[in-house]
Design a protein around this motif. Structure first.
Motif, PDB file in Angstrom:
ATOM      1  N   ALA A 107       0.790  -1.215  -0.049  1.00  0.00           N
ATOM      2  CA  ALA A 107       0.024   0.110  -0.032  1.00  0.00           C
ATOM      3  C   ALA A 107       0.959   1.131   0.092  1.00  0.00           C
ATOM      4  O   ALA A 107       0.469   2.267  -0.435  1.00  0.00           O
ATOM      5  N   LEU A 108       1.941   1.086   0.667  1.00  0.00           N
ATOM      6  CA  LEU A 108       3.003   2.277   0.544  1.00  0.00           C
ATOM      7  C   LEU A 108       3.386   2.643  -0.751  1.00  0.00           C
ATOM      8  O   LEU A 108       4.115   3.812  -1.094  1.00  0.00           O
ATOM      9  N   LEU A 109       3.520   1.548  -1.746  1.00  0.00           N
ATOM     10  CA  LEU A 109       3.851   1.952  -3.247  1.00  0.00           C
ATOM     11  C   LEU A 109       2.648   2.306  -3.917  1.00  0.00           C
ATOM     12  O   LEU A 109       3.006   2.618  -5.192  1.00  0.00           O
ATOM     13  N   LEU A 110       1.405   2.784  -3.641  1.00  0.00           N
ATOM     14  CA  LEU A 110       0.402   3.095  -4.132  1.00  0.00           C
ATOM     15  C   LEU A 110       0.684   4.578  -4.899  1.00  0.00           C
ATOM     16  O   LEU A 110       0.457   4.677  -6.359  1.00  0.00           O
ATOM     17  N   PRO A 111       1.121   5.535  -4.247  1.00  0.00           N
ATOM     18  CA  PRO A 111       1.370   6.761  -4.936  1.00  0.00           C
ATOM     19  C   PRO A 111       2.519   6.482  -6.078  1.00  0.00           C
ATOM     20  O   PRO A 111       2.069   7.192  -7.190  1.00  0.00           O
ATOM     21  N   TRP A 112       3.369   5.736  -6.052  1.00  0.00           N
ATOM     22  CA  TRP A 112       4.496   5.609  -7.054  1.00  0.00           C
ATOM     23  C   TRP A 112       3.590   4.813  -8.059  1.00  0.00           C
ATOM     24  O   TRP A 112       3.841   5.189  -9.336  1.00  0.00           O
ATOM     25  N   TYR A 113       2.777   3.796  -7.867  1.00  0.00           N
ATOM     26  CA  TYR A 113       2.042   3.254  -9.006  1.00  0.00           C
ATOM     27  C   TYR A 113       1.185   4.179  -9.628  1.00  0.00           C
ATOM     28  O   TYR A 113       1.181   4.142 -10.986  1.00  0.00           O
ATOM     29  N   VAL A 114       0.572   5.041  -8.992  1.00  0.00           N
ATOM     30  CA  VAL A 114      -0.543   6.058  -9.736  1.00  0.00           C
ATOM     31  C   VAL A 114       0.423   6.951 -10.483  1.00  0.00           C
ATOM     32  O   VAL A 114       0.023   7.197 -11.695  1.00  0.00           O
ATOM     33  N   ARG A 115       1.396   7.352  -9.993  1.00  0.00           N
ATOM     34  CA  ARG A 115       2.216   8.286 -10.879  1.00  0.00           C
ATOM     35  C   ARG A 115       2.709   7.726 -12.120  1.00  0.00           C
ATOM     36  O   ARG A 115       2.750   8.338 -13.167  1.00  0.00           O
ATOM     37  N   ARG A 116       3.177   6.495 -12.119  1.00  0.00           N
ATOM     38  CA  ARG A 116       3.825   5.724 -13.053  1.00  0.00           C
ATOM     39  C   ARG A 116       2.854   5.427 -14.025  1.00  0.00           C
ATOM     40  O   ARG A 116       2.889   5.397 -15.296  1.00  0.00           O
ATOM     41  N   HIS A 117       1.915   4.708 -13.556  1.00  0.00           N
ATOM     42  CA  HIS A 117       0.781   3.953 -14.658  1.00  0.00           C
ATOM     43  C   HIS A 117      -0.896   4.554 -14.435  1.00  0.00           C
ATOM     44  O   HIS A 117      -1.396   3.991 -15.225  1.00  0.00           O
ATOM     45  N   GLY A 118      -1.027   5.603 -13.643  1.00  0.00           N
ATOM     46  CA  GLY A 118      -2.133   6.228 -13.823  1.00  0.00           C
ATOM     47  C   GLY A 118      -3.212   5.559 -13.055  1.00  0.00           C
ATOM     48  O   GLY A 118      -3.023   4.196 -12.151  1.00  0.00           O
ATOM     49  N   TRP A 119      -4.387   5.692 -12.599  1.00  0.00           N
ATOM     50  CA  TRP A 119      -5.488   5.302 -11.775  1.00  0.00           C
ATOM     51  C   TRP A 119      -6.673   5.041 -12.909  1.00  0.00           C
ATOM     52  O   TRP A 119      -7.396   6.001 -13.254  1.00  0.00           O
ATOM     53  N   GLY A 120      -6.746   3.993 -13.579  1.00  0.00           N
ATOM     54  CA  GLY A 120      -7.767   3.929 -14.500  1.00  0.00           C
ATOM     55  C   GLY A 120      -9.030   3.183 -14.180  1.00  0.00           C
ATOM     56  O   GLY A 120      -9.269   3.053 -12.955  1.00  0.00           O
ATOM     57  N   ARG A 121      -9.808   2.673 -15.165  1.00  0.00           N
ATOM     58  CA  ARG A 121     -11.032   2.158 -14.704  1.00  0.00           C
ATOM     59  C   ARG A 121     -11.195   1.045 -13.796  1.00  0.00           C
ATOM     60  O   ARG A 121     -11.974   0.718 -13.235  1.00  0.00           O
ATOM     61  N   ARG A 122     -10.038   0.216 -14.139  1.00  0.00           N
ATOM     62  CA  ARG A 122     -10.006  -0.892 -13.272  1.00  0.00           C
ATOM     63  C   ARG A 122      -9.648  -0.663 -11.870  1.00  0.00           C
ATOM     64  O   ARG A 122     -10.409  -1.262 -10.978  1.00  0.00           O
ATOM     65  N   GLU A 123      -8.838   0.199 -11.456  1.00  0.00           N
ATOM     66  CA  GLU A 123      -8.616   0.568 -10.069  1.00  0.00           C
ATOM     67  C   GLU A 123      -9.804   1.410  -9.569  1.00  0.00           C
ATOM     68  O   GLU A 123      -9.954   0.952  -8.145  1.00  0.00           O
ATOM     69  N   TRP A 124     -10.495   2.164 -10.317  1.00  0.00           N
ATOM     70  CA  TRP A 124     -11.617   2.775  -9.908  1.00  0.00           C
ATOM     71  C   TRP A 124     -12.720   1.706  -9.582  1.00  0.00           C
ATOM     72  O   TRP A 124     -13.516   1.829  -8.386  1.00  0.00           O
ATOM     73  N   PHE A 125     -12.851   0.675 -10.078  1.00  0.00           N
ATOM     74  CA  PHE A 125     -13.662  -0.427 -10.048  1.00  0.00           C
ATOM     75  C   PHE A 125     -13.439  -1.125  -8.581  1.00  0.00           C
ATOM     76  O   PHE A 125     -14.380  -1.241  -7.960  1.00  0.00           O
ATOM     77  N   LEU A 126     -12.087  -1.306  -8.244  1.00  0.00           N
ATOM     78  CA  LEU A 126     -11.808  -2.034  -7.011  1.00  0.00           C
ATOM     79  C   LEU A 126     -12.225  -0.854  -5.889  1.00  0.00           C
ATOM     80  O   LEU A 126     -12.425  -1.446  -4.606  1.00  0.00           O
ATOM     81  N   LEU A 127     -11.893   0.293  -6.070  1.00  0.00           N
ATOM     82  CA  LEU A 127     -12.048   1.294  -5.101  1.00  0.00           C
ATOM     83  C   LEU A 127     -13.547   1.404  -4.870  1.00  0.00           C
ATOM     84  O   LEU A 127     -13.907   1.537  -3.657  1.00  0.00           O
ATOM     85  N   VAL A 128     -14.530   1.397  -5.615  1.00  0.00           N
ATOM     86  CA  VAL A 128     -16.018   1.607  -5.670  1.00  0.00           C
ATOM     87  C   VAL A 128     -16.352   0.333  -4.654  1.00  0.00           C
ATOM     88  O   VAL A 128     -17.242   0.107  -3.901  1.00  0.00           O
ATOM     89  N   TRP A 129     -15.778  -0.953  -4.895  1.00  0.00           N
ATOM     90  CA  TRP A 129     -15.972  -2.096  -4.239  1.00  0.00           C
ATOM     91  C   TRP A 129     -15.657  -1.798  -2.567  1.00  0.00           C
ATOM     92  O   TRP A 129     -16.478  -2.005  -1.797  1.00  0.00           O
ATOM     93  N   THR A 130     -14.639  -1.337  -2.653  1.00  0.00           N
ATOM     94  CA  THR A 130     -13.887  -0.959  -0.963  1.00  0.00           C
ATOM     95  C   THR A 130     -14.625   0.047  -0.413  1.00  0.00           C
ATOM     96  O   THR A 130     -14.700  -0.299   0.913  1.00  0.00           O
ATOM     97  N   VAL A 131     -14.791   1.050  -0.901  1.00  0.00           N
ATOM     98  CA  VAL A 131     -15.042   2.365   0.129  1.00  0.00           C
ATOM     99  C   VAL A 131     -16.571   2.107   0.663  1.00  0.00           C
ATOM    100  O   VAL A 131     -16.615   2.445   1.894  1.00  0.00           O
ATOM    101  N   PRO A 132     -17.636   1.610  -0.033  1.00  0.00           N
ATOM    102  CA  PRO A 132     -19.007   1.409   0.976  1.00  0.00           C
ATOM    103  C   PRO A 132     -18.803   0.974   2.142  1.00  0.00           C
ATOM    104  O   PRO A 132     -19.195   1.226   3.221  1.00  0.00           O
TER     105      PRO A 132
END
Length: 535
Positions: free
Chosen positions: A269-294
């Motif tokens: 999880a500490l590498l997430l900022p690096w991952y987003v800067r290098r590969h972006g935050w696309g539809r797949r990551e948004w999908f997993l986030l929408v699953w987690t947040v509620p």
């Protein structure tokens, strides 16, 4: 070529599923684990939500499956544990397919393997509770929802049907997963007609199990009354209505449970900022986030009952962090010229996490609680949380818990006959687990009372007299005429209550005690109650 790829993926998913099942079998529970597990067991013989068999909101499809398996095994604990093992294996299978659809085969293999050895997922795959089934149903809904996100109308409707069925296992899943389904269909399919038809499918599927559940409960009013009572006594005190301190405590419990579930993978999880800067935050990551947040919001702001709740969204976290981990390892391996060496680096990192999680699950257990040493409030709270939320969901802790339970049951059965013994359990004793439900299940024939002590609202519950899980708001407890003794089924005596004159303390294994009080002609005064033997 595509057919060959599918066959390889299915073979890998099946292999991981089989390994998951085999890993659970040596550590499966031998007895009913906790209060909820006993309530599910009681529901096998009498389904009544008002009596908390099981507690609201009902879990009717889970109990129905339990009855089917119980008819084959004849053992309540064994039936539900067998379901948990099967759910765990099936969950690994579905998560592999989901991660394969979202990312690629290496991510799928890594995510499924790391989920299988997650200490929390492993633990709830060995005890008779519904949380492994919750992870399975959430993953199935997410699988079809992701395919709907890619534009498939058929998968949108399949996701809706599975969402309705998932709610029959745990009603909370309808609230927690509905945003994932709705967003996936609205963004992926973009046709209002599909959303309307999907909503109708969800409604119809829910009615299929909701109507029988209400009928078995004795009507909608009776069901709603039981649900309101549980909300007032259990959910409301842990919600944001209880104040900031309560919300922070729920957040802490949730975070601790997530860390136990992920193990060393949490470092990714500490590498997430690096991952987003290098590969972006696309539809797949948004999908997993929408699953987690509620689920995270509900568990933080409304209610977080036990660590198993995390399994609602744990697959999403594992898939995302597995992707981040493999991406980071690939970046490091760019300096390694050999392809086999790069693959070996990734395999070594994943194997290290697998071994660490496996060792923790098999061996870790909470230290014995020290009630006598004076400690600061923060240190006492930290020790209590480590005991309850970090080290208690392991195989070693489960065996310890079962040994304590079996010792209590054997000692009471062996020393005191049921015809002249009354068992006292306590709710609110800070030094004891509330053993009421276990006493009811494992000590049939004994008259049992649960006294509410400490900070809990006063009142007592007598299962042999009750038609609902509602305590009597009375301080006078009527005992049977032939009773000769009271036996307290508690781990340790609470220092907040005085010991009645004549109370005997009998040490039993595992650092526990039986507290026995012979009864004379005079009433017994204890913790604000008067226990009176009928003439």
């Amino acid at each position: 070529m595509r057919e060959r790829v599918d066959r390889i993926d299915y073979a890998l998913a099946v292999a991981l599923s089989v390994l998951t099942v085999l890993s659970r079998l040596p550590y499966r529970a031998r007895m009913l684990y906790n209060w909820d597990a006993v309530q599910f067991a009681l529901a096998l013989h009498e389904y009544d939500v008002v009596k908390h068999q099981p507690h609201p909101p009902g879990y009717i499809l889970y109990v129905a499956l339990g009855r089917l398996v119980h008819g084959w095994t004849g053992d309540a604990a064994g039936a539900y544990v067998l379901l948990a093992v099967a759910f765990s294996g099936a969950g690994t299978f579905v998560v592999y397919l989901l991660a394969r659809a979202v990312y690629d085969r290496p991510t799928a293999l890594t995510a499924a393997a790391l989920l299988a050895v997650s200490p929390l997922f492993w633990f709830y795959g060995t005890v008779g509770l519904s949380y492994a089934g919750e992870a399975l149903m959430a993953s199935i809904v997410a699988y079809f929802a992701f395919r709907a996100l890619r534009g498939s109308e058929t998968d949108a409707w399949l996701a809706a049907g599975y969402l309705g069925l998932a709610a029959g296992f745990r009603q909370s899943l309808l609230v927690l997963l509905f945003p994932l389904w709705l967003v996936s269909v609205a963004v992926g399919v973009r046709r209002p007609r599909v959303v309307v038809i999907g909503g109708a499918i969800v409604t119809l599927t829910v009615l299929i199990w909701f109507v029988p559940m209400i009928w078995l409960t004795g009507g909608l009013e009776r069901y709603l009354d039981a649900s309101r009572e549980l909300a007032d006594t259990v959910v409301k005190p842990t919600s944001i209505l209880g104040g900031l301190e309560v919300t922070l405590r729920m957040s802490r419990y949730l975070l601790e449970s997530v860390l136990v579930a992920l193990g060393p993978l949490a470092v990714a999880a500490l590498l997430l900022p690096w991952y987003v800067r290098r590969h972006g935050w696309g539809r797949r990551e948004w999908f997993l986030l929408v699953w987690t947040v509620p689920p995270v919001l509900v568990y933080t702001l409304v209610h977080f009952g036990q660590a198993g709740y995390v399994l609602t969204f744990l697959p999403a976290l594992v898939i995302l962090l597995a992707r981040v981990l493999l991406t980071a390892l690939a970046t490091v391996a760019e300096r390694v010229p050999s392809a086999p060496a790069r693959a070996a680096l990734a395999a070594a990192a994943v194997t290290l996490i697998v071994v660490a999680n496996g060792a923790f699950f098999v061996s870790a257990r909470p230290l014995a609680r020290d009630f006598d040493t004076s400690k600061s409030a923060w240190r006492q709270a930290a020790e209590d949380e480590a005991y309850d939320w970090i080290f208690s969901r392991t195989a070693a802790a489960l065996r310890q818990h079962e040994d304590v339970m079996a010792t209590f049951v054997a000692a009471i059965r062996g020393l005191y006959p049921p015809e002249d013994t009354v068992i006292i359990t306590e709710l609110g004793n800070a030094r004891s687990y509330p053993w009421l439900r276990h006493a009811m299940f494992y000590l049939p024939g004994y008259v049992i009372y649960e006294l509410r002590v400490g900070d809990v609202a006063p009142g007592y519950y007598a299962p042999h007299r009750a038609s609902a899980m509602t305590p009597l708001a009375d301080s006078e407890v009527d005992l049977p005429a032939g009773v000769k003794r009271l036996v307290w089924f508690v781990d340790h005596w609470s220092p907040a209550t005085e010991r009645p004159p004549g109370l005997a303390e009998i040490e039993i294994p595992h650092g526990r005690y039986l507290y026995v009080l012979p009864l004379g002609r005079q009433p017994v005064s204890y913790a604000g109650y008067t226990l009176v033997r009928a003439r």
